[in-house]
Design an enzyme around this catalytic site. Structure first.
Site, PDB file in Angstrom:
ATOM      1  N   ASP A  70      16.500 -24.926 -27.759  1.00 56.75           N
ATOM      2  CA  ASP A  70      15.350 -25.792 -27.503  1.00 56.75           C
ATOM      3  C   ASP A  70      14.140 -25.084 -26.900  1.00 56.75           C
ATOM      4  O   ASP A  70      13.227 -25.733 -26.386  1.00 56.75           O
ATOM      5  CB  ASP A  70      15.774 -26.951 -26.596  1.00 56.75           C
ATOM      6  N   ASP A  97      17.356 -31.197 -34.975  1.00 57.92           N
ATOM      7  CA  ASP A  97      16.291 -31.062 -33.977  1.00 57.92           C
ATOM      8  C   ASP A  97      15.621 -29.688 -34.030  1.00 57.92           C
ATOM      9  O   ASP A  97      14.463 -29.525 -33.655  1.00 57.92           O
ATOM     10  CB  ASP A  97      16.834 -31.274 -32.559  1.00 57.92           C
TER      11      ASP A  97
END
Ligand code: GLY
Length: 385
Positions: free
Chosen positions: A106, A167
Site C-alpha cells: 500500500d 487494490d
C-alpha cells in the site's frame, strides 16, 4: 473537465462546503493522521513504537489520504497552512521506512497523495527521495515468475506469498511515476506486467472483479480466489470493483494502452448496471438483501473513475459515465454528508469490509475521494495518481 452547464452551481456549492469544513477541521486535526471518527472526533493513526511495526498505527494503509486532502485544499485555496499541515503528515510517515516490517504493497496509497503531491507542487527534494524509496519497496514485492505484485506480508492465518489483490491497481501509479521521474523503465515494466496479470485473471467475463487471487509463487498460475472484504468468494465487493475501475484508468493515463481503457469500461458497465435506483451502494453487489450494509466510499471512488472515463471517450459516449457519477455524488451530498461541527469527517456510512463487526462509519478515504470527484467535476483537482 468542465461539468455540464446546469451542474455548475451545485458543484461550486459543494466545493464551498468542502473548503469551509476543511478550514476548521484541518486546524483541529493538524497533529493527527485520521482514519475514522470516535464520537465525531477524528482518531489518530500516527502513533508508533520504535521497536514495533504498528500495523494499525503509522503503517496503516490509509495514512496518505489526510495528506491528500490537505494538498487538494492547498491547490484550491493557496493557503499556506494546508502545506504546513501536509508536511507534518509526510514527516511522520518516515517512521514507516525505519520500521520497514509493517509496510505492505500500500505504499502507493501512502506516498502518492503525500510525497508525490508535495513534489509536484513544491519540487521538495526530500519528497522525491521518499517517493522513490517507496517505489523501490513496491518494486521489490514483484514476483517475476507469476508476474504479480505481492499484496501483504504473511497474515496470522498463514502464508500469503502468492496473494495479489485488486487494490494494488492504485499502488502501481507510484511505479509509473518513478520511471517517468528517473528515466529507468524497470518500474513501469513491473507496473504493466502486474496490470496485465490483473486484467487477465481478476476481471471476470461479466466485468466484475475478484478481490484476492492467489498465484503459485514458485511457478506462477492461479491457485484460487477469495472473497476478501466482500461477502464471499465469487461475490462482488463494491470497493474492489472501484479499485479496478479507476485503477485501470490510471494505468491507461500512464501508458495509453487501449486495453486498459477497455477494461476500465467493462468494469464500469458492470458497476453502472448494478447502481440501484436509490443511488446507495452496498458493500457487495451480491450480498443478501438484509442486513443492507452500505459503503459510501465505493460510491465516491466509483464517481472518480467514471469521470476519468468520461474524459477519455468521445462526446457521444461520455454522458453514460458522467450521469452515473453525478447520481452517486448527488446521493452522497444529499443523504450521506455531514457538514456540521458535530463530526470531523464529511462522508458517512462507509464500511471497511462486509464481515467486519463495524459498519456505517466515517472513513477518511470516503472524504478524500468525494473531494477529488467534486474537484474533478470542476476541472480543478490535483492529480497525483
Ligand atoms: N485497500 C483496502 C481496502 O480497500 O479496504
Amino acid at each position: 473537465m468542465q461539468v455540464i452547464e446546469q451542474e455548475k452551481p451545485w458543484v461550486d456549492q459543494v466545493i464551498q462546503k468542502l473548503t469551509d469544513k476543511m478550514d476548521w477541521v484541518s486546524d483541529k486535526s493538524r497533529d493527527k493522521i485520521p482514519y475514522t471518527t470516535q464520537d465525531g472526533v477524528h482518531d489518530d493513526r500516527s502513533g508508533h513504537n520504535p521497536s514495533g511495526n504498528d500495523a494499525d498505527g503509522i503503517n496503516w494503509w490509509t495514512n496518505g489520504f489526510w495528506g491528500g486532502m490537505l494538498w487538494q485544499m492547498y491547490h484550491v485555496t493557496g493557503e499556506e497552512k494546508y502545506k504546513q499541515y501536509a508536511n507534518l503528515v509526510e514527516d511522520k510517515l518516515d517512521a514507516c521506512f525505519e520500521q520497514f516490517y509493517g509496510l505492505h504493497h500500500d505504499v502507493g496509497f501512502m506516498w502518492l497523495p503525500t510525497s508525490v503531491a508535495n513534489y509536484q507542487l513544491t519540487q521538495n527534494p526530500q519528497s522525491r527521495k521518499r517517493a522513490l524509496h517507496a517505489a523501490n519497496l513496491l518494486a521489490g514485492r514483484y514476483n517475476p515468475v507469476g508476474e504479480f505484485i505481492r499484496a501483504w506480508n504473511d497474515l496470522p492465518e498463514g502464508d500469503t506469498r502468492g496473494w495479489a489483490i485488486i487494490d494494488c491497481m492504485f499502488n502501481i501509479p507510484l511505479l509509473y511515476w518513478a520511471s517517468a521521474e528517473t528515466g529507468d523503465p524497470r518500474f513501469r515494466q513491473i507496473a504493466e506486467r502486474h496490470a496485465d496479470t490483473v486484467m487477465n485473471t481478476f476481471v471476470r467475463p461479466d466485468g466484475s472483479v475478484n478481490h484476492i487471487v492467489e498465484f503459485d509463487p514458485f511457478v506462477g498460475g492461479v491457485v484460487k480466489t477469495y472473497g476478501g472484504q466482500g461477502y464471499e468468494d465469487g461475490s462482488s465487493w463494491t470497493r474492489g470493483q472501484t479499485w479496478g475501475l479507476y485503477g485501470f484508468m490510471m494505468s491507461y493515463r500512464h501508458t495509453g494502452k487501449e486495453e486498459y481503457l477497455h477494461t476500465a469500461k467493462r468494469i464500469a458497465h458492470y458497476f453502472i448496471a448494478n447502481i440501484p435506483e436509490s443511488g446507495i451502494i452496498h458493500v457487495d453487489f451480491r450480498q443478501p438483501k438484509e442486513p443492507a450494509y452500505e459503503d459510501s466510499t465505493a460510491a465516491a471512488i466509483a464517481a472518480c473513475g467514471l469521470i476519468e472515463i468520461a474524459k477519455s471517450v468521445g462526446e457521444h459516449e461520455k454522458d453514460l459515465y458522467l450521469n452515473a457519477a453525478l447520481k452517486l455524488l448527488r446521493t452522497l451530498d444529499e443523504q450521506r454528508t455531514d457538514w456540521s461541527r458535530d463530526c470531523d469527517c464529511i462522508v458517512q456510512n462507509g464500511s471497511a469490509a462486509y464481515h467486519n463487526a463495524t459498519h456505517h462509519q466515517s472513513i477518511i478515504y470516503g472524504d478524500y475521494y468525494f473531494m477529488e470527484a467534486v474537484l474533478k467535476l470542476k476541472g480543478d483537482e490535483l492529480y497525483f495518481w
